[in-house]
Design a protein around this motif. Structure first.
Motif, PDB file in Angstrom:
ATOM      1  N   ALA A 134      44.920  59.658 -15.473  1.00 41.90           N
ATOM      2  CA  ALA A 134      44.973  59.599 -16.932  1.00 41.90           C
ATOM      3  C   ALA A 134      44.259  58.351 -17.449  1.00 41.90           C
ATOM      4  O   ALA A 134      43.975  58.240 -18.636  1.00 41.90           O
ATOM      5  CB  ALA A 134      46.431  59.593 -17.403  1.00 41.90           C
ATOM      6  N   SER A 135      43.951  57.421 -16.542  1.00 42.73           N
ATOM      7  CA  SER A 135      43.282  56.187 -16.936  1.00 42.73           C
ATOM      8  C   SER A 135      41.847  56.466 -17.382  1.00 42.73           C
ATOM      9  O   SER A 135      41.144  57.286 -16.793  1.00 42.73           O
ATOM     10  CB  SER A 135      43.247  55.211 -15.763  1.00 42.73           C
ATOM     11  N   ASP A 136      41.427  55.737 -18.410  1.00 45.47           N
ATOM     12  CA  ASP A 136      40.023  55.788 -18.815  1.00 45.47           C
ATOM     13  C   ASP A 136      39.442  54.379 -18.756  1.00 45.47           C
ATOM     14  O   ASP A 136      38.564  54.012 -19.515  1.00 45.47           O
ATOM     15  CB  ASP A 136      39.860  56.419 -20.192  1.00 45.47           C
ATOM     16  N   HIS A 137      39.938  53.589 -17.802  1.00 45.98           N
ATOM     17  CA  HIS A 137      39.497  52.209 -17.619  1.00 45.98           C
ATOM     18  C   HIS A 137      37.974  52.140 -17.587  1.00 45.98           C
ATOM     19  O   HIS A 137      37.332  52.884 -16.855  1.00 45.98           O
ATOM     20  CB  HIS A 137      40.086  51.641 -16.324  1.00 45.98           C
ATOM     21  N   GLY A 138      37.396  51.267 -18.405  1.00 47.06           N
ATOM     22  CA  GLY A 138      35.946  51.140 -18.470  1.00 47.06           C
ATOM     23  C   GLY A 138      35.265  52.370 -19.026  1.00 47.06           C
ATOM     24  O   GLY A 138      34.070  52.571 -18.819  1.00 47.06           O
ATOM     25  N   SER A 139      36.028  53.233 -19.710  1.00 45.44           N
ATOM     26  CA  SER A 139      35.520  54.496 -20.268  1.00 45.44           C
ATOM     27  C   SER A 139      34.939  55.407 -19.190  1.00 45.44           C
ATOM     28  O   SER A 139      33.920  56.074 -19.397  1.00 45.44           O
ATOM     29  CB  SER A 139      34.470  54.213 -21.353  1.00 45.44           C
ATOM     30  N   MET A 140      35.600  55.437 -18.027  1.00 49.12           N
ATOM     31  CA  MET A 140      35.123  56.250 -16.907  1.00 49.12           C
ATOM     32  C   MET A 140      36.226  57.163 -16.399  1.00 49.12           C
ATOM     33  O   MET A 140      37.403  56.937 -16.656  1.00 49.12           O
ATOM     34  CB  MET A 140      34.652  55.333 -15.781  1.00 49.12           C
ATOM     35  N   ALA A 141      35.815  58.189 -15.654  1.00 55.43           N
ATOM     36  CA  ALA A 141      36.782  59.112 -15.054  1.00 55.43           C
ATOM     37  C   ALA A 141      37.180  58.574 -13.677  1.00 55.43           C
ATOM     38  O   ALA A 141      36.328  58.154 -12.890  1.00 55.43           O
ATOM     39  CB  ALA A 141      36.156  60.495 -14.911  1.00 55.43           C
ATOM     40  N   TRP A 142      38.473  58.620 -13.394  1.00 57.72           N
ATOM     41  CA  TRP A 142      39.011  58.081 -12.150  1.00 57.72           C
ATOM     42  C   TRP A 142      39.848  59.130 -11.433  1.00 57.72           C
ATOM     43  O   TRP A 142      40.347  60.079 -12.050  1.00 57.72           O
ATOM     44  CB  TRP A 142      39.890  56.852 -12.439  1.00 57.72           C
ATOM     45  N   HIS A 143      40.045  58.924 -10.140  1.00 59.59           N
ATOM     46  CA  HIS A 143      40.842  59.807  -9.312  1.00 59.59           C
ATOM     47  C   HIS A 143      41.849  58.960  -8.535  1.00 59.59           C
ATOM     48  O   HIS A 143      41.484  57.928  -7.968  1.00 59.59           O
ATOM     49  CB  HIS A 143      39.951  60.599  -8.355  1.00 59.59           C
ATOM     50  N   GLU A 144      43.095  59.415  -8.522  1.00 56.53           N
ATOM     51  CA  GLU A 144      44.159  58.680  -7.839  1.00 56.53           C
ATOM     52  C   GLU A 144      44.297  59.147  -6.390  1.00 56.53           C
ATOM     53  O   GLU A 144      44.242  60.331  -6.098  1.00 56.53           O
ATOM     54  CB  GLU A 144      45.481  58.868  -8.585  1.00 56.53           C
ATOM     55  N   MET A 145      44.476  58.148  -5.507  1.00 51.38           N
ATOM     56  CA  MET A 145      44.651  58.423  -4.085  1.00 51.38           C
ATOM     57  C   MET A 145      45.775  57.546  -3.565  1.00 51.38           C
ATOM     58  O   MET A 145      46.087  56.514  -4.144  1.00 51.38           O
ATOM     59  CB  MET A 145      43.349  58.171  -3.328  1.00 51.38           C
ATOM     60  N   VAL A 146      46.389  57.971  -2.459  1.00 54.44           N
ATOM     61  CA  VAL A 146      47.493  57.205  -1.872  1.00 54.44           C
ATOM     62  C   VAL A 146      47.444  57.303  -0.346  1.00 54.44           C
ATOM     63  O   VAL A 146      47.017  58.325   0.202  1.00 54.44           O
ATOM     64  CB  VAL A 146      48.869  57.703  -2.409  1.00 54.44           C
ATOM     65  N   MET A 147      47.872  56.233   0.292  1.00 53.34           N
ATOM     66  CA  MET A 147      48.025  56.212   1.741  1.00 53.34           C
ATOM     67  C   MET A 147      49.472  55.882   2.045  1.00 53.34           C
ATOM     68  O   MET A 147      50.010  54.898   1.519  1.00 53.34           O
ATOM     69  CB  MET A 147      47.128  55.148   2.382  1.00 53.34           C
ATOM     70  N   ASP A 148      50.111  56.707   2.862  1.00 48.64           N
ATOM     71  CA  ASP A 148      51.474  56.413   3.310  1.00 48.64           C
ATOM     72  C   ASP A 148      51.373  55.522   4.539  1.00 48.64           C
ATOM     73  O   ASP A 148      50.623  55.813   5.471  1.00 48.64           O
ATOM     74  CB  ASP A 148      52.215  57.701   3.642  1.00 48.64           C
ATOM     75  N   LEU A 149      52.120  54.419   4.496  1.00 52.61           N
ATOM     76  CA  LEU A 149      52.103  53.503   5.634  1.00 52.61           C
ATOM     77  C   LEU A 149      53.301  53.812   6.494  1.00 52.61           C
ATOM     78  O   LEU A 149      53.703  53.724   7.367  1.00 52.61           O
ATOM     79  CB  LEU A 149      52.132  52.038   5.172  1.00 52.61           C
TER      80      LEU A 149
ATOM     81  N   LYS B 206      38.442  59.557   4.402  1.00 51.82           N
ATOM     82  CA  LYS B 206      38.147  59.197   5.795  1.00 51.82           C
ATOM     83  C   LYS B 206      38.965  58.004   6.261  1.00 51.82           C
ATOM     84  O   LYS B 206      39.259  57.867   7.446  1.00 51.82           O
ATOM     85  CB  LYS B 206      36.661  58.857   5.965  1.00 51.82           C
ATOM     86  N   GLN B 207      39.346  57.149   5.312  1.00 51.06           N
ATOM     87  CA  GLN B 207      40.154  55.958   5.626  1.00 51.06           C
ATOM     88  C   GLN B 207      41.641  56.294   5.766  1.00 51.06           C
ATOM     89  O   GLN B 207      42.426  55.434   6.132  1.00 51.06           O
ATOM     90  CB  GLN B 207      39.982  54.906   4.529  1.00 51.06           C
ATOM     91  N   GLY B 208      42.021  57.529   5.422  1.00 55.95           N
ATOM     92  CA  GLY B 208      43.420  57.918   5.551  1.00 55.95           C
ATOM     93  C   GLY B 208      44.163  58.098   4.245  1.00 55.95           C
ATOM     94  O   GLY B 208      45.374  58.333   4.239  1.00 55.95           O
ATOM     95  N   TYR B 209      43.448  57.992   3.126  1.00 57.35           N
ATOM     96  CA  TYR B 209      44.080  58.219   1.825  1.00 57.35           C
ATOM     97  C   TYR B 209      44.065  59.707   1.535  1.00 57.35           C
ATOM     98  O   TYR B 209      43.171  60.427   1.959  1.00 57.35           O
ATOM     99  CB  TYR B 209      43.309  57.485   0.713  1.00 57.35           C
ATOM    100  N   ARG B 210      45.065  60.161   0.781  1.00 55.48           N
ATOM    101  CA  ARG B 210      45.061  61.552   0.353  1.00 55.48           C
ATOM    102  C   ARG B 210      44.906  61.601  -1.158  1.00 55.48           C
ATOM    103  O   ARG B 210      45.376  60.719  -1.885  1.00 55.48           O
ATOM    104  CB  ARG B 210      46.301  62.294   0.829  1.00 55.48           C
ATOM    105  N   TYR B 211      44.225  62.640  -1.601  1.00 54.54           N
ATOM    106  CA  TYR B 211      43.962  62.824  -3.023  1.00 54.54           C
ATOM    107  C   TYR B 211      45.253  63.190  -3.732  1.00 54.54           C
ATOM    108  O   TYR B 211      46.016  64.023  -3.256  1.00 54.54           O
ATOM    109  CB  TYR B 211      42.917  63.922  -3.217  1.00 54.54           C
ATOM    110  N   VAL B 212      45.500  62.571  -4.881  1.00 52.17           N
ATOM    111  CA  VAL B 212      46.694  62.867  -5.672  1.00 52.17           C
ATOM    112  C   VAL B 212      46.335  63.717  -6.878  1.00 52.17           C
ATOM    113  O   VAL B 212      46.837  64.824  -7.030  1.00 52.17           O
ATOM    114  CB  VAL B 212      47.419  61.567  -6.104  1.00 52.17           C
ATOM    115  N   LYS B 213      45.438  63.187  -7.758  1.00 59.54           N
ATOM    116  CA  LYS B 213      45.092  63.907  -8.986  1.00 59.54           C
ATOM    117  C   LYS B 213      44.031  63.126  -9.761  1.00 59.54           C
ATOM    118  O   LYS B 213      43.829  61.939  -9.514  1.00 59.54           O
ATOM    119  CB  LYS B 213      46.328  64.075  -9.872  1.00 59.54           C
ATOM    120  N   PRO B 214      43.404  63.806 -10.725  1.00 64.06           N
ATOM    121  CA  PRO B 214      42.561  63.048 -11.653  1.00 64.06           C
ATOM    122  C   PRO B 214      43.474  62.090 -12.417  1.00 64.06           C
ATOM    123  O   PRO B 214      44.606  62.444 -12.767  1.00 64.06           O
ATOM    124  CB  PRO B 214      41.994  64.116 -12.586  1.00 64.06           C
TER     125      PRO B 214
END
Length: 163
Positions: A148-163, A138-146
């Motif tokens: 590879a990071s397991d920071h804090g032993s958690m699952a993360w999702h990568e997002m990006v916003m083009d300026l 909703k803020q304008g980021y687009r989903y990239v992919k799950p």
């Protein structure tokens, strides 16, 4: 919504930011006080503090890179950070839980994005949990992919916003 003010972090903000980070994030995903000190001292331009009535209630911190590798744990200590690089990597977006649910995160993110545009940055990257993907979309980021990071032993999702 109470009146909000935004400013660049200074070293004296580290303790309060660490307190907020520690109560808002789960387990080992919170940054240490040392990491927060490093982020403020090495890239204050990318560390936005939000206040209401003179009290710090949230912040965003980031670093910049020429090539973004979201799973790079060393980057969280700004290893490889280059302040003139075109790509911003957000490490924390955090609101004191006592102030959540009032639209403050949206206001803070909009202010941060505006500042990064004014600084001439090209993209903003972040990782989030699955439950936050729609919020960032909703803020304008687009989903990239799950991630590879397991920071804090958690699952993360990568997002990006083009300026």
């Amino acid at each position: 919504m109470s009146a909000l003010t935004f400013r660049q972090a200074v070293p004296a903000d580290a303790e309060r930011c660490f307190e907020i980070e520690s109560i808002a994030y789960e387990g080992e995903e919170a940054a240490t006080l040392a990491k927060i000190h490093t982020r403020i001292s090495n890239y204050p331009q990318g560390f936005l503090v939000m206040q209401t009535e003179g009290k710090t209630i949230g912040f965003i911190n980031s670093g910049c890179a020429h090539a973004v590798v979201m799973s790079d744990e060393a980057f969280k200590e700004l290893v490889g950070h280059d302040p003139v690089a075109p790509n911003v990597v957000i490490m924390s977006v955090v609101i004191d839980p006592a102030y959540q649910g009032h639209g403050y995160a949206t206001a803070m993110m909009q202010t941060f994005v505006k500042q990064m545009r004014q600084a001439g940055k090209q993209t903003i990257h972040l990782m989030c949990k699955e439950r936050h993907v729609a919020l960032y979309a909703k803020q304008g980021y687009r989903y990239v992919k799950p991630s590879a990071s397991d920071h804090g032993s958690m699952a993360w999702h990568e997002m990006v916003m083009d300026l």
